[in-house]
Scaffold this motif. Structure first.
Motif, PDB file in Angstrom:
ATOM      1  N   PHE A 183      35.645  47.042  48.512  1.00 43.88           N
ATOM      2  CA  PHE A 183      35.562  46.455  47.174  1.00 43.88           C
ATOM      3  C   PHE A 183      36.502  45.257  47.136  1.00 43.88           C
ATOM      4  O   PHE A 183      37.713  45.400  47.346  1.00 43.88           O
ATOM      5  CB  PHE A 183      35.952  47.467  46.093  1.00 43.88           C
ATOM      6  CG  PHE A 183      35.903  46.887  44.700  1.00 43.88           C
ATOM      7  CD1 PHE A 183      34.694  46.767  44.034  1.00 43.88           C
ATOM      8  CD2 PHE A 183      37.067  46.424  44.080  1.00 43.88           C
ATOM      9  CE1 PHE A 183      34.631  46.221  42.762  1.00 43.88           C
ATOM     10  CE2 PHE A 183      37.014  45.882  42.800  1.00 43.88           C
ATOM     11  CZ  PHE A 183      35.798  45.769  42.138  1.00 43.88           C
ATOM     12  N   GLU A 184      35.935  44.089  46.907  1.00 41.61           N
ATOM     13  CA  GLU A 184      36.694  42.837  46.812  1.00 41.61           C
ATOM     14  C   GLU A 184      37.682  42.663  47.964  1.00 41.61           C
ATOM     15  O   GLU A 184      38.852  42.328  47.771  1.00 41.61           O
ATOM     16  CB  GLU A 184      37.411  42.756  45.461  1.00 41.61           C
ATOM     17  CG  GLU A 184      36.469  42.630  44.277  1.00 41.61           C
ATOM     18  CD  GLU A 184      37.165  42.203  42.999  1.00 41.61           C
ATOM     19  OE1 GLU A 184      38.416  42.097  42.988  1.00 41.61           O
ATOM     20  OE2 GLU A 184      36.458  41.970  42.005  1.00 41.61           O
ATOM     21  N   GLY A 185      37.188  42.900  49.163  1.00 37.73           N
ATOM     22  CA  GLY A 185      38.001  42.696  50.359  1.00 37.73           C
ATOM     23  C   GLY A 185      38.947  43.832  50.688  1.00 37.73           C
ATOM     24  O   GLY A 185      39.666  43.756  51.689  1.00 37.73           O
ATOM     25  N   GLN A 186      38.969  44.881  49.876  1.00 39.75           N
ATOM     26  CA  GLN A 186      39.818  46.042  50.125  1.00 39.75           C
ATOM     27  C   GLN A 186      38.968  47.221  50.589  1.00 39.75           C
ATOM     28  O   GLN A 186      37.741  47.205  50.491  1.00 39.75           O
ATOM     29  CB  GLN A 186      40.579  46.430  48.845  1.00 39.75           C
ATOM     30  CG  GLN A 186      41.413  45.314  48.276  1.00 39.75           C
ATOM     31  CD  GLN A 186      42.458  44.810  49.244  1.00 39.75           C
ATOM     32  OE1 GLN A 186      43.261  45.580  49.763  1.00 39.75           O
ATOM     33  NE2 GLN A 186      42.468  43.505  49.492  1.00 39.75           N
ATOM     34  N   TYR A 210      43.858  45.834  41.320  1.00 34.28           N
ATOM     35  CA  TYR A 210      42.418  46.041  41.463  1.00 34.28           C
ATOM     36  C   TYR A 210      41.851  46.993  40.406  1.00 34.28           C
ATOM     37  O   TYR A 210      40.638  47.235  40.387  1.00 34.28           O
ATOM     38  CB  TYR A 210      42.100  46.589  42.857  1.00 34.28           C
ATOM     39  CG  TYR A 210      42.450  45.611  43.944  1.00 34.28           C
ATOM     40  CD1 TYR A 210      41.640  44.505  44.196  1.00 34.28           C
ATOM     41  CD2 TYR A 210      43.605  45.781  44.705  1.00 34.28           C
ATOM     42  CE1 TYR A 210      41.985  43.584  45.182  1.00 34.28           C
ATOM     43  CE2 TYR A 210      43.951  44.871  45.692  1.00 34.28           C
ATOM     44  CZ  TYR A 210      43.135  43.775  45.925  1.00 34.28           C
ATOM     45  OH  TYR A 210      43.472  42.868  46.886  1.00 34.28           O
ATOM     46  N   PRO A 213      39.485  44.958  37.688  1.00 35.96           N
ATOM     47  CA  PRO A 213      38.270  44.440  38.333  1.00 35.96           C
ATOM     48  C   PRO A 213      37.264  45.543  38.674  1.00 35.96           C
ATOM     49  O   PRO A 213      36.058  45.352  38.478  1.00 35.96           O
ATOM     50  CB  PRO A 213      38.812  43.759  39.597  1.00 35.96           C
ATOM     51  CG  PRO A 213      40.176  43.295  39.194  1.00 35.96           C
ATOM     52  CD  PRO A 213      40.703  44.386  38.311  1.00 35.96           C
ATOM     53  N   LEU A 214      37.747  46.705  39.143  1.00 35.01           N
ATOM     54  CA  LEU A 214      36.825  47.801  39.438  1.00 35.01           C
ATOM     55  C   LEU A 214      36.244  48.380  38.154  1.00 35.01           C
ATOM     56  O   LEU A 214      35.039  48.654  38.066  1.00 35.01           O
ATOM     57  CB  LEU A 214      37.537  48.892  40.240  1.00 35.01           C
ATOM     58  CG  LEU A 214      36.691  50.125  40.558  1.00 35.01           C
ATOM     59  CD1 LEU A 214      35.437  49.751  41.339  1.00 35.01           C
ATOM     60  CD2 LEU A 214      37.510  51.164  41.329  1.00 35.01           C
ATOM     61  N   ALA A 217      33.600  46.081  36.932  1.00 38.17           N
ATOM     62  CA  ALA A 217      32.417  46.091  37.792  1.00 38.17           C
ATOM     63  C   ALA A 217      31.538  47.308  37.515  1.00 38.17           C
ATOM     64  O   ALA A 217      30.299  47.205  37.495  1.00 38.17           O
ATOM     65  CB  ALA A 217      32.844  46.080  39.262  1.00 38.17           C
TER      66      ALA A 217
END
Length: 364
Positions: A183-186, A210, A213-214, A217
């Motif tokens: 998720f988003e580069g993680q 994060y 943002p999660l 989403a």
């Protein structure tokens, strides 16, 4: 109306902006953080949970990180669970006990590596117990609280929502197993678990930044699924027999009394093993049972004594009216003499004396 004032001791979570924007109407304090208790109402939230999908801020499930060469040794000391059978992608329910066999917590353990575990704890400072043992024995292990905040997705549409954010691979995750998903580069640990019987996942969000943002989403992806903010629901969890540490079970209860004897299978000399030997052989003197309470009841805000012929034979600490089953459902700790299904007793509530009947099984 009294309010809870956040502080460094009673903290908000990485998801608090989303929770507040969703119209949270109640909080409790859990592991020194704010835990939502309802949004529309407990009844309406329960009905929605059973039909759709909810996103829960459960960052209060703090992680105790146990990492280092002696990590497994420490894990084996604080729980009766046989840790040697734990697979690399597995979550384990690991009741933790003191030297007298009394429950200290009932965390879920996640095995990240042979020398690295997280304990997702119920309300209580289990990290202090683990750290004390490590210091006293000079163990080569790190005990701390990482920046990890769980976010739960629960309900019958949970798989569909999660697949839109993490891909269809989430559908392959088995119960109490996990995968590391991007998720988003993680890379977040995503486990099929959660404190409801409606099915779903818990996402272990590493990094406070994060959190929102999660959250955003998931809500953007689930609008047509009728996604809502939710939280552990007292009606659904009592119907399901999901125990709350600190209420239904406390330090004066053993795992056997809590119906957790199947998790006491370690061959190791864990702390409290000798104290539990008699109950392991002959069973406990009291145990958790589902109970129906007759008549009208209000909120259960403490412990209600169960009475037989004027003598206390147990107690109830969780009770609520179930709209779906049209009865007052309850979780009781009942003496062996009165725990058989069909046994009638009286219960002394804050709202008067009521009849109570032991049930064969929980409602879910």
């Amino acid at each position: 109306m009294a309010i809870i004032m956040p502080s460094r001791r009673v903290r908000k979570t990485p998801f608090s902006p989303g929770v507040e924007a969703a119209g949270v109407k109640g909080y409790t304090v859990y592991n020194h953080m704010l835990l939502p208790t309802f949004f529309e109402s407990v009844e309406a939230d329960a009905a929605h949970l059973k039909q759709h999908v909810q996103v829960w801020d459960v960052a209060v499930e703090r992680q105790v990180q146990i990492k280092g060469p002696d990590a497994l040794r420490l894990m084996k000391m604080i729980s009766p669970r046989d840790m040697d059978k734990m697979a690399d992608d597995q979550c384990y329910y690991v009741p933790s006990v003191d030297h007298n066999g009394g429950m200290l917590n009932d965390p879920v353990s996640i095995k990240l590596a042979d020398d690295h575990y997280w304990l997702s704890v119920a309300d209580g400072d289990l990290w202090q117990y683990a750290l004390g043992i490590a210091i006293a024995l000079g163990l080569d292990v790190e005990v701390d609280e990482p920046d990890v905040s769980p976010l739960a997705v629960q309900g019958p549409k949970a798989d569909d929502l999660m697949a839109r954010v993490f891909g269809d691979v989430v559908r392959d995750i088995k119960f109490f197993r996990y995968k590391r998903l991007p998720f988003e580069g993680q890379q977040f640990i995503v486990a099929r678990s959660g404190w409801s019987k409606q099915g779903g996942f818990e996402i272990y969000v590493e990094g406070t930044e994060y959190g929102m943002p999660l959250w955003d989403a998931l809500f953007a992806a689930g609008e047509d699924l009728n996604v809502r903010a939710g939280c552990p629901n007292n009606i659904e969890r009592v119907e399901s027999g999901l125990l709350s540490f600190g209420s239904d079970m406390r330090r004066d209860n053993t795992p056997y009394e809590c119906g957790l004897g199947r998790f006491c299978n370690s061959p190791e000399a864990y702390i409290g093993k000798a104290a539990l030997a008699e109950q392991a052989k002959n069973g406990p003197p009291r145990q958790i049972r589902p109970i129906v309470i007759e008549g009208e009841i209000g909120a259960c805000t403490g412990s209600w004594p169960l009475l037989a012929d004027g003598r206390q034979v147990g107690q109830v600490a969780s009770a609520v009216f179930s709209p779906e089953f049209a009865v007052n459902v309850a979780i009781g700790m009942v003496d062996r003499s009165h725990w058989d299904a069909g046994t009638r007793m009286e219960i002394e509530t804050e709202h008067g004396l009521r009849g109570a009947v032991v049930q064969e099984k929980f409602w879910r």
